[in-house]
Design a protein around this motif. Sequence first.
Motif, PDB file in Angstrom:
ATOM      1  N   SER A 174      -7.429  10.671   0.079  1.00 19.12           N
ATOM      2  CA  SER A 174      -7.583  10.040   1.394  1.00 19.12           C
ATOM      3  C   SER A 174      -7.838  11.098   2.459  1.00 19.12           C
ATOM      4  O   SER A 174      -7.518  12.278   2.276  1.00 19.12           O
ATOM      5  CB  SER A 174      -6.315   9.251   1.741  1.00 19.12           C
ATOM      6  N   CYS A 175      -8.397  10.661   3.574  1.00 21.71           N
ATOM      7  CA  CYS A 175      -8.517  11.550   4.731  1.00 21.71           C
ATOM      8  C   CYS A 175      -7.142  11.620   5.401  1.00 21.71           C
ATOM      9  O   CYS A 175      -6.195  10.954   4.968  1.00 21.71           O
ATOM     10  CB  CYS A 175      -9.574  11.025   5.694  1.00 21.71           C
ATOM     11  N   ARG A 176      -7.014  12.392   6.470  1.00 20.27           N
ATOM     12  CA  ARG A 176      -5.698  12.567   7.092  1.00 20.27           C
ATOM     13  C   ARG A 176      -5.144  11.235   7.618  1.00 20.27           C
ATOM     14  O   ARG A 176      -3.959  10.944   7.473  1.00 20.27           O
ATOM     15  CB  ARG A 176      -5.777  13.598   8.215  1.00 20.27           C
ATOM     16  N   GLN A 177      -6.004  10.403   8.191  1.00 19.23           N
ATOM     17  CA  GLN A 177      -5.518   9.124   8.709  1.00 19.23           C
ATOM     18  C   GLN A 177      -4.976   8.252   7.569  1.00 19.23           C
ATOM     19  O   GLN A 177      -3.997   7.536   7.728  1.00 19.23           O
ATOM     20  CB  GLN A 177      -6.628   8.381   9.465  1.00 19.23           C
ATOM     21  N   GLY A 178      -5.618   8.347   6.423  1.00 23.80           N
ATOM     22  CA  GLY A 178      -5.142   7.599   5.260  1.00 23.80           C
ATOM     23  C   GLY A 178      -3.763   8.065   4.828  1.00 23.80           C
ATOM     24  O   GLY A 178      -2.887   7.261   4.487  1.00 23.80           O
ATOM     25  N   LYS A 179      -3.565   9.367   4.856  1.00 29.39           N
ATOM     26  CA  LYS A 179      -2.243   9.910   4.478  1.00 29.39           C
ATOM     27  C   LYS A 179      -1.175   9.433   5.467  1.00 29.39           C
ATOM     28  O   LYS A 179      -0.057   9.115   5.072  1.00 29.39           O
ATOM     29  CB  LYS A 179      -2.299  11.437   4.437  1.00 29.39           C
ATOM     30  N   LEU A 180      -1.563   9.390   6.743  1.00 32.40           N
ATOM     31  CA  LEU A 180      -0.608   8.901   7.751  1.00 32.40           C
ATOM     32  C   LEU A 180      -0.292   7.430   7.484  1.00 32.40           C
ATOM     33  O   LEU A 180       0.865   7.012   7.576  1.00 32.40           O
ATOM     34  CB  LEU A 180      -1.181   9.091   9.162  1.00 32.40           C
ATOM     35  N   ASP A 181      -1.315   6.649   7.141  1.00 31.10           N
ATOM     36  CA  ASP A 181      -1.109   5.220   6.812  1.00 31.10           C
ATOM     37  C   ASP A 181      -0.048   5.062   5.718  1.00 31.10           C
ATOM     38  O   ASP A 181       0.781   4.167   5.767  1.00 31.10           O
ATOM     39  CB  ASP A 181      -2.396   4.604   6.235  1.00 31.10           C
ATOM     40  N   MET A 182      -0.110   5.940   4.719  1.00 31.88           N
ATOM     41  CA  MET A 182       0.792   5.802   3.569  1.00 31.88           C
ATOM     42  C   MET A 182       2.186   6.349   3.850  1.00 31.88           C
ATOM     43  O   MET A 182       3.172   5.821   3.349  1.00 31.88           O
ATOM     44  CB  MET A 182       0.190   6.532   2.350  1.00 31.88           C
ATOM     45  N   HIS A 183       2.258   7.400   4.672  1.00 29.80           N
ATOM     46  CA  HIS A 183       3.537   8.078   4.881  1.00 29.80           C
ATOM     47  C   HIS A 183       4.324   7.580   6.082  1.00 29.80           C
ATOM     48  O   HIS A 183       5.504   7.898   6.211  1.00 29.80           O
ATOM     49  CB  HIS A 183       3.311   9.583   5.079  1.00 29.80           C
ATOM     50  N   SER A 184       3.677   6.878   7.000  1.00 36.84           N
ATOM     51  CA  SER A 184       4.359   6.568   8.252  1.00 36.84           C
ATOM     52  C   SER A 184       4.095   5.143   8.684  1.00 36.84           C
ATOM     53  O   SER A 184       2.992   4.622   8.509  1.00 36.84           O
ATOM     54  CB  SER A 184       3.871   7.537   9.341  1.00 36.84           C
ATOM     55  N   ASP A 185       5.112   4.524   9.266  1.00 39.64           N
ATOM     56  CA  ASP A 185       4.934   3.192   9.821  1.00 39.64           C
ATOM     57  C   ASP A 185       4.823   3.251  11.343  1.00 39.64           C
ATOM     58  O   ASP A 185       4.895   2.235  12.021  1.00 39.64           O
ATOM     59  CB  ASP A 185       6.122   2.300   9.417  1.00 39.64           C
ATOM     60  N   SER A 186       4.677   4.465  11.895  1.00 41.19           N
ATOM     61  CA  SER A 186       4.510   4.570  13.346  1.00 41.19           C
ATOM     62  C   SER A 186       3.585   5.743  13.679  1.00 41.19           C
ATOM     63  O   SER A 186       3.146   6.464  12.787  1.00 41.19           O
ATOM     64  CB  SER A 186       5.866   4.735  14.023  1.00 41.19           C
ATOM     65  N   LYS A 187       3.315   5.931  14.958  1.00 45.39           N
ATOM     66  CA  LYS A 187       2.364   6.960  15.409  1.00 45.39           C
ATOM     67  C   LYS A 187       3.050   8.325  15.500  1.00 45.39           C
ATOM     68  O   LYS A 187       4.266   8.420  15.509  1.00 45.39           O
ATOM     69  CB  LYS A 187       1.813   6.577  16.787  1.00 45.39           C
ATOM     70  N   PRO A 188       2.231   9.405  15.619  1.00 45.16           N
ATOM     71  CA  PRO A 188       2.833  10.732  15.781  1.00 45.16           C
ATOM     72  C   PRO A 188       3.621  10.836  17.086  1.00 45.16           C
ATOM     73  O   PRO A 188       3.457  10.024  17.993  1.00 45.16           O
ATOM     74  CB  PRO A 188       1.621  11.669  15.815  1.00 45.16           C
ATOM     75  N   GLY A 189       4.440  11.858  17.199  1.00 46.69           N
ATOM     76  CA  GLY A 189       5.175  12.148  18.432  1.00 46.69           C
ATOM     77  C   GLY A 189       4.965  13.603  18.816  1.00 46.69           C
ATOM     78  O   GLY A 189       4.373  14.377  18.052  1.00 46.69           O
ATOM     79  N   ILE A 190       5.433  13.989  20.015  1.00 49.04           N
ATOM     80  CA  ILE A 190       5.222  15.365  20.496  1.00 49.04           C
ATOM     81  C   ILE A 190       6.556  15.991  20.899  1.00 49.04           C
ATOM     82  O   ILE A 190       7.332  15.388  21.647  1.00 49.04           O
ATOM     83  CB  ILE A 190       4.230  15.389  21.683  1.00 49.04           C
TER      84      ILE A 190
END
Length: 355
Positions: A174-190
């Motif tokens: 997967s691309c990075r967004q795909g990995k985020l889809d699989m690993h996280s149920d929310s958006k990044p934080g800072i």
Amino acid sequence: MSSDVFFSTIDSKKHKSPLLKVKKLINRCAPEKFFSKNELIAVKTHFGEMGNTAFLRPVFLRPVIEKLNNIGAKPFLTDTNTLYVGMRTNSVDHLYNATMNGFNYSTLQVPVIIADGLRGDNSTEIEINGDILSSVKLAADIATADGMFVVSHFKGHEVTGFGGAIKNISMGCSCRQGKLDMHSDSKPGIFADKCTSCGRCLSFCASSAIDMSPKATINENCSGCSMCISVCPQAAIYINWNASSASTQSKMAEYASGVVKALKGKIIYLNIIMSVSPACDCYPGNDRPVVGDIGFAASTDPVALDKACLDLVCNAYGGTDPFRERYPEVDSDIQLSHAEKMGVGTKKYKLIEVQ
Ligand code: SF4
Ligand code: SF4
């Protein structure tokens, strides 16, 4: 109906080369029926994070590449950028890391391509009919290849119980967004304390989802593309690794179905069951293997292959699952069962020993 899994033990009384065994396993999968002359064939593996030594030895890719060359196909070696910040976050660092770990043109005589582009956003969206997802975002240079040979290091994994062929074609393709889809149920934080207000994330965000006041914050427009994670020079943008193991494994199975669809099933899988470390090769180090080296297995069915490898590891551990013992809350059968449900393969297998 079961799928054939071809297996060779590491044991050798006559100093037979393991590479010859791998060659025989490859031939039993009949690559000539899958791949043709001039086709661009991805050889997908995991290059290992810098500092890790448990990852797959590059020499095991040689018989695969030789076979593809003999067919007249055009193999290329590939992996994708990671979601976390490390030595495989962008293609420049990733190619340096690959070279240092032995995956390069001088050792394998094939080009190395990071399949999701410079910053992990070169993707192709494939529609699927999943229970959770309606589409998956794959690394473009894998999704548009003519076929794929997947070579995986079979080992434990803290989120998914084990990592094998299914993980390699889902998270790994997967691309990075795909990995985020699989690993996280929310958006990044800072992390405000790390942010220097340089504005670099703002200039890369295509969704106008970053506000500067004066530190960067992420607003409701965020699409979860995760581009900002790879461009922040301070590693100030973090991932909420909050998806449950069950959710990650189920989404992985759905991503795997998208990969099989994109490549029209033209995929052969080889698992190397050596240095069976308890955790992912993405760590910059590794622990003692949970069992001794077992051998090699190949199949055209990734579900059957992973199930057979898991059973081989459990047998070698005295009949119990060493990964479940280490991660009792992780039920790795979820990835197998959901992949089966998604039509990726079957858990029923026939183990055929190849001498
Ligand atoms: S790129 Fe990183 S350091 Fe720069 S503003 Fe964004 S979060 Fe802050
Ligand atoms: S994840 Fe993508 S959309 Fe969200 S803030 Fe970062 S760059 Fe913008």
